[in-house]
Design a protein around this motif. Structure first.
Motif: not given
Length: 522
Positions: A242, A284-285, A290-293, A465-466, A477-478
């Motif tokens: 990542g 992975r994304f 960087a968009n897990s939130s 991060p969320e 954050h990611d």
């Protein structure tokens, strides 16, 4: 200027050369860090800038197709031009007027101070004014902001004199020619302002600060910097862990290239930055880098804007002198008794005759419109700029079917005014009218918002991060070695013009990045 091999993984790759990217690149180079800067536009100069509104617009504006949606008027009037930003070395610092105001303490704490606002996605910034003050001071000195560091204010033109007269008559207390990154006297090798009146078209005297002829040449002089023009970033790549490994871009010939990187810093403005991250999706994304939130592209802000123009008995010739020649700050306070949270600034503004015809009342025609245009030489003008509410539904997304010439989906910008924005705008129209009528105006024109220069949010800072995309240093954050380096990282918009804060955050980010690199944390 240095040259780096495409397979050299030591440089920091910066995408975008405007207030954030250009400043960051130079600050890193001054610390001895290798930088490759990718700029989608060409390099202009004070000699090539054109003092002609439409010709200049074609020369430096970002004209790649975009689409719009939502109830905002811009979607009706300018459906393929949601933003008036630039595609050129220096980015929108070639186009900005120079207003340089610090965000106020309460604006960093909007959620705490304003409370819950229905329909708004308010969040406090993960940093405070006190933490930024030393960097604000450095930024003001770098930009040469008037009324700071013993730099005198600019002279007042007729547009300001009318504003000041009205402001004093209605009881405002804080009205002056502004804190401007425009030299009121020669400084740092740049001339003083010649009052040419074409601030939006690039500054032919170099009096207005721009990364084009300050940060970029200074970075080049270090021997640690390579600028690649007409190079459009297409996607950011990462390894199995990542970690970002490089940037794929189209070069000036349209050929696809891949530059490896130790760190990637994205400063493409609040439309192109989320577009790039969303397009850099992977297994992975899956929702974008960087968009897990799920917050990449969301909370798009453009400031509450609108303009008030007024015609007077005697000629004003507002177009003579600096474009943004003065300010009233009294309404920038937080005072819910006015019917809205947050505040707004009232700043003098002039448009040349061609742009006035396009923006005064888009789509209007007939006797009423031609009468207004006949008043042009007698007009004074102001721009209202205030804090708009972040909303998750106001967002930048990838278009489902339309793509650019490189095969990347074009961005769609969706925006609906929040009721707080509408109440603030109506209040501003009323107070602007009062100012001009107090100064003797015979006619007043309320002008709707036009394509925004102040594009903010979409990759906002957050403590958790969320809740956002990056931390208080713009670090994703990611992804530890991915940074957001432009106005995209703004948590809220505040009332103030954003460039000074973008530069301030870039200087702070450079210190953090250099420290992390020295510790081998990146």
């Amino acid at each position: 200027m240095a040259q780096y091999a495409h397979d050299d993984a030591t440089p920091v790759v910066v995408i975008g050369s405007g207030a954030g990217g250009g400043t960051l690149a130079n600050a890193l180079c001054q610390k001895g860090i290798d930088v490759v800067l990718l700029e989608a536009g060409e390099r202009q100069s004070s000699t090539t800038f054109v003092n002609d509104e439409w010709a200049s617009f074609d020369q430096i504006a970002w004209l790649d197709k975009r689409t719009t949606s939502g109830s905002w008027r811009v979607a009706r009037d300018f459906p393929n031009l949601p933003a008036w930003i630039c595609k050129t070395v220096g980015g929108t610092t070639t186009h900005w007027a120079g207003a340089s105001l610090r965000i106020q303490d309460h604006e960093f704490r909007a959620r705490e101070v304003y409370g819950g606002v229905d329909g708004a996605n308010l969040l406090d910034w993960p940093l405070t004014l006190a933490e930024l003050e030393p960097y604000y001071d450095k930024a003001e000195n770098k930009l040469g902001v008037t009324r700071t560091h013993d730099i005198p204010g600019l002279p007042g033109n007729n547009n300001f004199r009318v504003l000041y007269e009205g402001a004093m008559r209605v009881g405002y207390k804080d009205c002056h020619t502004g804190r401007m990154a425009v030299n009121s006297r020669p400084r740092d090798g740049r001339a003083s302002c010649l009052q040419l009146g074409f601030c939006f078209q690039g500054c032919k005297s170099g009096a207005k600060w721009s990364t084009l002829y300050t940060e970029i040449p200074a970075a080049e002089a270090t021997g640690k910097f390579e600028l690649r023009t007409a190079c459009q970033a297409l996607r950011i790549e990462h390894d199995d862990g990542g970690k970002v490994t490089g940037v794929v871009y189209a070069d000036a010939d349209g050929a696809e290239q891949r530059q490896r990187a130790r760190v990637v810093c994205v400063a493409g403005n609040s439309i192109e930055t989320p577009r790039l991250l969303l397009h850099s999706e992977s297994s992975r994304f899956p929702d974008g880098l960087a968009n897990s939130s799920g917050q990449v592209g969301r909370n798009y802000m453009r400031h509450m804007t609108g303009s008030v123009y007024a015609a007077f008995e005697q000629p004003v010739h507002m177009y003579r002198g600096t474009t943004m020649a003065g300010i009233i700050t009294d309404e920038s306070r937080h005072d819910p008794s006015r019917g809205f949270v947050g505040g707004y600034e009232m700043e003098t503004l002039s448009l040349g005759l061609p742009f006035m015809a396009a923006f005064l009342d888009p789509g209007a025609w007939g006797r009423k419109f031609t009468h207004a245009m006949d008043q042009y030489a007698h007009m004074a003008g102001m721009w209202l700029v205030g804090e708009d509410m972040p909303r998750e539904s106001n967002r930048v997304t990838l278009h489902a079917t339309e793509k650019d010439r490189f095969g990347v989906p074009i961005p769609n910008v969706h925006f609906d005014d929040h009721p707080n924005d509408e109440a603030m705008r109506e209040h501003g129209y009323g107070r602007g009218t009062a100012v001009y009528e107090a100064a003797g105006a015979r006619e007043v024109y309320r002008t709707p918002p036009y394509p925004s220069t102040h594009n903010l949010g979409t990759c906002r800072m957050s403590r958790r991060p969320e809740d956002g995309v990056c931390n208080a240093f713009g670090q994703a954050h990611d992804v530890a070695n991915l940074f957001i380096s432009d106005g995209s990282q703004f948590t809220t918009g505040a009332a103030e013009n954003p460039t000074l804060t973008i530069v301030t955050l870039a200087l702070r980010q450079a210190d953090y990045l250099a420290d992390q690199m020295a510790k081998r944390a990146l």
